[in-house]
Enzyme design. Structure first.
Site, PDB file in Angstrom:
ATOM      1  CG  ASP A 126      -0.327   0.086   2.560  1.00 32.24           C
ATOM      2  OD1 ASP A 126       0.915   0.043   2.647  1.00 32.24           O
ATOM      3  OD2 ASP A 126      -1.073   0.189   3.556  1.00 32.24           O
ATOM      4  CE  LYS A 153       7.336  -4.480  -2.753  1.00 29.00           C
ATOM      5  NZ  LYS A 153       7.676  -5.921  -2.917  1.00 29.00           N
TER       6      LYS A 153
HETATM    7  P1  NAD Z   1      11.212  -9.527   5.137  1.00 26.28           P
HETATM    8  O1  NAD Z   1      12.207  -8.406   5.129  1.00 26.28           O
HETATM    9  O2  NAD Z   1      10.818 -10.134   6.435  1.00 26.28           O
HETATM   10  O3  NAD Z   1      11.736 -10.723   4.221  1.00 26.28           O
HETATM   11  C1  NAD Z   1      12.304 -10.503   2.963  1.00 26.28           C
HETATM   12  C2  NAD Z   1      12.948 -11.812   2.520  1.00 26.28           C
HETATM   13  O4  NAD Z   1      13.499 -11.635   1.208  1.00 26.28           O
HETATM   14  C3  NAD Z   1      14.115 -12.264   3.419  1.00 26.28           C
HETATM   15  O5  NAD Z   1      14.013 -13.641   3.690  1.00 26.28           O
HETATM   16  C4  NAD Z   1      15.360 -11.969   2.586  1.00 26.28           C
HETATM   17  O6  NAD Z   1      16.438 -12.836   2.866  1.00 26.28           O
HETATM   18  C5  NAD Z   1      14.811 -12.168   1.178  1.00 26.28           C
HETATM   19  N1  NAD Z   1      15.589 -11.432   0.173  1.00 26.28           N
HETATM   20  C6  NAD Z   1      15.978 -10.130   0.212  1.00 26.28           C
HETATM   21  N2  NAD Z   1      16.678  -9.834  -0.900  1.00 26.28           N
HETATM   22  C7  NAD Z   1      16.712 -10.953  -1.662  1.00 26.28           C
HETATM   23  C8  NAD Z   1      17.263 -11.265  -2.925  1.00 26.28           C
HETATM   24  N3  NAD Z   1      17.954 -10.355  -3.624  1.00 26.28           N
HETATM   25  N4  NAD Z   1      17.084 -12.510  -3.407  1.00 26.28           N
HETATM   26  C9  NAD Z   1      16.423 -13.457  -2.701  1.00 26.28           C
HETATM   27  N5  NAD Z   1      15.888 -13.225  -1.497  1.00 26.28           N
HETATM   28  C10 NAD Z   1      16.026 -11.982  -0.979  1.00 26.28           C
HETATM   29  O7  NAD Z   1       9.962  -8.983   4.335  1.00 26.28           O
HETATM   30  P2  NAD Z   1       8.386  -9.146   4.570  1.00 26.28           P
HETATM   31  O8  NAD Z   1       7.948  -8.130   5.540  1.00 26.28           O
HETATM   32  O9  NAD Z   1       8.081 -10.568   4.794  1.00 26.28           O
HETATM   33  O10 NAD Z   1       7.838  -8.695   3.136  1.00 26.28           O
HETATM   34  C11 NAD Z   1       7.682  -9.643   2.089  1.00 26.28           C
HETATM   35  C12 NAD Z   1       7.116  -8.948   0.880  1.00 26.28           C
HETATM   36  O11 NAD Z   1       5.861  -8.355   1.204  1.00 26.28           O
HETATM   37  C13 NAD Z   1       7.987  -7.813   0.349  1.00 26.28           C
HETATM   38  O12 NAD Z   1       7.932  -7.825  -1.053  1.00 26.28           O
HETATM   39  C14 NAD Z   1       7.324  -6.568   0.891  1.00 26.28           C
HETATM   40  O13 NAD Z   1       7.575  -5.449   0.065  1.00 26.28           O
HETATM   41  C15 NAD Z   1       5.876  -6.984   0.871  1.00 26.28           C
HETATM   42  N6  NAD Z   1       5.000  -6.318   1.836  1.00 26.28           N
HETATM   43  C16 NAD Z   1       5.322  -6.312   3.163  1.00 26.28           C
HETATM   44  C17 NAD Z   1       4.440  -5.761   4.074  1.00 26.28           C
HETATM   45  C18 NAD Z   1       4.746  -5.739   5.554  1.00 26.28           C
HETATM   46  O14 NAD Z   1       4.025  -5.103   6.302  1.00 26.28           O
HETATM   47  N7  NAD Z   1       5.766  -6.425   6.033  1.00 26.28           N
HETATM   48  C19 NAD Z   1       3.242  -5.177   3.627  1.00 26.28           C
HETATM   49  C20 NAD Z   1       2.955  -5.189   2.256  1.00 26.28           C
HETATM   50  C21 NAD Z   1       3.836  -5.781   1.376  1.00 26.28           C
HETATM   51  O1  DAU Z   2       2.423  -0.447   4.556  1.00 19.89           O
HETATM   52  C1  DAU Z   2       3.097  -1.595   4.153  1.00 19.89           C
HETATM   53  C2  DAU Z   2       4.547  -1.477   4.549  1.00 19.89           C
HETATM   54  O2  DAU Z   2       4.567  -1.599   5.966  1.00 19.89           O
HETATM   55  C3  DAU Z   2       5.450  -2.529   3.921  1.00 19.89           C
HETATM   56  O3  DAU Z   2       5.437  -2.362   2.540  1.00 19.89           O
HETATM   57  C4  DAU Z   2       6.872  -2.405   4.471  1.00 19.89           C
HETATM   58  O4  DAU Z   2       7.698  -3.438   3.958  1.00 19.89           O
HETATM   59  C5  DAU Z   2       6.814  -2.521   5.975  1.00 19.89           C
HETATM   60  O5  DAU Z   2       8.098  -2.301   6.512  1.00 19.89           O
HETATM   61  C6  DAU Z   2       5.833  -1.501   6.553  1.00 19.89           C
HETATM   62  O6  DAU Z   2       6.346  -0.162   6.395  1.00 19.89           O
HETATM   63  P1  DAU Z   2       6.169   0.926   7.548  1.00 19.89           P
HETATM   64  O7  DAU Z   2       7.171   1.982   7.360  1.00 19.89           O
HETATM   65  O8  DAU Z   2       4.752   1.343   7.682  1.00 19.89           O
HETATM   66  O9  DAU Z   2       6.511  -0.032   8.817  1.00 19.89           O
HETATM   67  P2  DAU Z   2       7.395   0.242  10.112  1.00 19.89           P
HETATM   68  O10 DAU Z   2       7.159  -0.918  11.014  1.00 19.89           O
HETATM   69  O11 DAU Z   2       8.789   0.615   9.798  1.00 19.89           O
HETATM   70  O12 DAU Z   2       6.688   1.518  10.741  1.00 19.89           O
HETATM   71  C7  DAU Z   2       5.307   1.512  11.078  1.00 19.89           C
HETATM   72  C8  DAU Z   2       4.986   2.876  11.688  1.00 19.89           C
HETATM   73  O13 DAU Z   2       5.685   3.001  12.930  1.00 19.89           O
HETATM   74  C9  DAU Z   2       5.447   4.022  10.828  1.00 19.89           C
HETATM   75  O14 DAU Z   2       4.505   5.095  10.937  1.00 19.89           O
HETATM   76  C10 DAU Z   2       6.762   4.462  11.454  1.00 19.89           C
HETATM   77  C11 DAU Z   2       6.562   4.134  12.916  1.00 19.89           C
HETATM   78  N1  DAU Z   2       7.803   3.756  13.639  1.00 19.89           N
HETATM   79  C12 DAU Z   2       8.574   2.760  13.104  1.00 19.89           C
HETATM   80  C13 DAU Z   2       9.741   2.379  13.715  1.00 19.89           C
HETATM   81  C14 DAU Z   2      10.614   1.286  13.139  1.00 19.89           C
HETATM   82  C15 DAU Z   2       8.150   4.386  14.822  1.00 19.89           C
HETATM   83  O15 DAU Z   2       7.436   5.276  15.325  1.00 19.89           O
HETATM   84  N2  DAU Z   2       9.305   4.007  15.435  1.00 19.89           N
HETATM   85  C16 DAU Z   2      10.127   3.042  14.935  1.00 19.89           C
HETATM   86  O16 DAU Z   2      11.182   2.766  15.551  1.00 19.89           O
END
Ligand code: NAD
Ligand code: DAU
Length: 333
Positions: A126, A153
Site C-alpha cells: 500500500d 516497490k
Molecule cells: P522480510 O524483510 O521479512 O523478508 C524478505 C525476505 O526476502 C528475506 O528472507 C530476505 O532474505 C529475502 N531477500 C531479500 N533480498 C533478496 C534477494 N535479492 N534474493 C532473494 N531473497 C532476498 O519482508 P516481509 O515483511 O516478509 O515482506 C515480504 C514482501 O511483502 C515484500 O515484497 C514486501 O515489500 C511486501 N509487503 C510487506 C508488508 C509488511 O508489512 N511487512 C506489507 C505489504 C507488502
Molecule cells: O504499509 C506496508 C509497509 O509496511 C510494507 O510495505 C513495508 O515493507 C513494511 O516495513 C511496513 O512499512 P512501515 O514503514 O509502515 O513499517 P514500520 O514498522 O517501519 O513503521 C510503522 C509505523 O511506525 C510508521 O509510521 C513508522 C513508525 N515507527 C517505526 C519504527 C521502526 C516508529 O514510530 N518508530 C520506529 O522505531
C-alpha cells in the site's frame, strides 16, 4: 503436481505463505528461493525440512543463474515476496532496494516469460500510493511513493504489470497494508516495540506518534493471496487491508499496557524523513471475490505479543551484531 517458486520465503510473510501453501495445496511442490539477507531466517522454515514437497535454494533473485538453478526442474507459479523491505534502511542506503526490488523483479519476470508460467504473483504494498489524508486508496489511484523503498516497490509493481500488458504474462499484483504477527524481524515497529518492552528498553516513537497504519494479520494476508490467484483477473491489482487503522501512539500504549510495562518506556524520537502520515485502502475489489480479514486487531496483537514473549530464542540472537550496529546508527542510542 504444480511447481511453485516462493521467493523471499525465509522472511516474515514469505515463510508464513510457504507454510500456508504446503498445508492448503496438497498438489503443490514448493521451492523457496532466498538470499538469506539479514532479514531472512532459516529458523522460519526449519520445521519444513524433510517434507518431500519442499526444497530450499539459497540464491539471489537478481542473479539469472540463481533463478535458473531454482527453477531448473520447471515452474508453474512464481510468488515474488523477496525484497529489501525496511523503509528506514532504504533512506540510509537505497542501492540494495533498487537492485533487489526492481532488478530482481525484472530477473524473475524474464524467467517467467521464458518459461511461460501459469501465474506470476507480485507482492506489492500500500506504500506505493503514498500518504492519504482522507478516504481510502483505490487500485486505480495514482502512485505517489515517497521513499526509496516504496518507489522501488512501485517500479516493480508497474514492471510486473508491463509484462502482462506487453507479453500477456498472467500477472497478479497485491498491495497489502502493514502486516504483523509471529516471525517478523524486530526492526519493524510492532516486533521492535514488543521485544524492547520485554527487555525494559525504550520504545522509540517517531515524530508525534499520530501516523496511522492499517494492520493486517499475516495469515489473513496469505489467504487473500490465494483468493486473488484463484478468483482474480490477470493484470489486475488487489488492495489487501486489515481494516484496522491505528495511530502509532495507540499501538505503543497497548503494547506497554498488555505487557504490564510503564508508559515511561515510551520515548519520542526524531521523525523519519518523508514519513507518510496515513495509509488506508479501499478493499472492495478483493471483497467482491469473497475475501475478508478474519483476525481482529486486538486478538492478533495479543497473540503476537504472546509469541514474542514465548520465543525469546528466536529474537534474542537477532538483536546482536549487525542489528545493534544498525540500531545505534538509526536511533543514536
Ligand atoms: P522480510 O524483510 O521479512 O523478508 C524478505 C525476505 O526476502 C528475506 O528472507 C530476505 O532474505 C529475502 N531477500 C531479500 N533480498 C533478496 C534477494 N535479492 N534474493 C532473494 N531473497 C532476498 O519482508 P516481509 O515483511 O516478509 O515482506 C515480504 C514482501 O511483502 C515484500 O515484497 C514486501 O515489500 C511486501 N509487503 C510487506 C508488508 C509488511 O508489512 N511487512 C506489507 C505489504 C507488502
Ligand atoms: O504499509 C506496508 C509497509 O509496511 C510494507 O510495505 C513495508 O515493507 C513494511 O516495513 C511496513 O512499512 P512501515 O514503514 O509502515 O513499517 P514500520 O514498522 O517501519 O513503521 C510503522 C509505523 O511506525 C510508521 O509510521 C513508522 C513508525 N515507527 C517505526 C519504527 C521502526 C516508529 O514510530 N518508530 C520506529 O522505531
Amino acid at each position: 503436481m504444480t511447481r511453485v517458486l516462493i521467493t523471499g520465503g525465509a522472511g516474515f510473510i514469505g515463510s508464513h505463505y510457504a507454510h500456508h501453501a504446503l498445508q492448503a495445496h496438497p498438489g503443490w511442490q514448493v521451492t523457496v528461493l532466498d538470499k538469506l539477507t539479514y532479514a531472512g531466517n532459516p529458523a522460519n522454515l526449519q520445521d519444513l525440512e524433510g517434507n518431500p514437497r519442499y526444497r530450499f535454494v539459497r540464491g539471489d533473485i537478481a542473479s539469472r543463474q540463481d533463478v535458473e538453478r531454482a527453477i531448473a526442474g520447471g515452474v508453474d507459479i512464481i510468488f515474488n515476496f523477496a525484497a529489501e523491505t525496511h523503509v528506514d534502511r532504504s533512506i540510509g542506503d537505497p542501492e540494495g532496494f533498487i537492485r533487489t526490488d526492481v532488478y530482481g523483479t525484472y530477473t524473475l519476470l524474464e524467467a517467467a516469460r521464458a518459461r511461460g508460467v501459469e501465474a506470476f504473483v507480485q507482492i506489492s504494498t500500500d506504500e506505493v500510493y503514498g500518504s492519504i489524508a482522507r478516504g481510502r486508496s483505490l487500485e486505480t489511484d495514482a502512485l505517489m511513493p515517497t521513499n526509496p523503498y516504496s518507489a522501488s516497490k512501485a517500479a516493480a509493481d508497474r514492471l510486473a504489470y508491463s509484462y502482462f500488458a506487453t507479453y500477456n504474462l498472467p500477472v497478479f499484483i497485491s498491495r497489502a497494508s502493514n502486516n504483523y504477527g509471529p516471525n517478523q524481524y524486530p526492526e519493524k515497529v510492532i516486533p521492535l516495540f514488543v521485544t524492547n518492552a520485554l527487555e525494559d528498553k525504550p520504545l522509540p516513537l517517531y515524530g508525534d506518534g499520530q501516523n496511522v497504519r492499517d494492520w493486517l494479520y499475516v495469515t489473513d494476508h496469505c489467504e487473500a493471496i490465494d483468493v486473488m490467484l484463484e478468483r482474480g483477473t490477470p493484470g489486475e491489482v488487489y488492495n489487501i487491508g486489515g481494516g484496522n487503522e491505528r495511530r502509532n501512539l495507540e499501538i505503543t500504549e497497548q503494547i506497554l499496557d498488555r505487557l504490564g510495562k510503564p508508559r515511561t518506556l515510551l520515548r519520542y524520537v526524531q521523525d523519519r524523513p518523508g514519513h507518510d502520515r496515513r495509509y488506508a485502502l479501499d478493499c472492495s475489489r478483493i471483497g467482491t471475490l469473497g475475501w475478508r480479514p478474519r483476525v481482529p486487531f486486538e486478538k492478533g496483537l495479543e497473540e503476537t505479543i504472546a509469541w514474542y514473549a514465548a520465543n525469546r530464542a528466536w529474537w534474542e540472537p537477532i538483536k546482536t551484531g549487525e542489528y545493534l550496529e544498525y540500531y545505534r546508527k538509526q536511533y543514536r542510542i
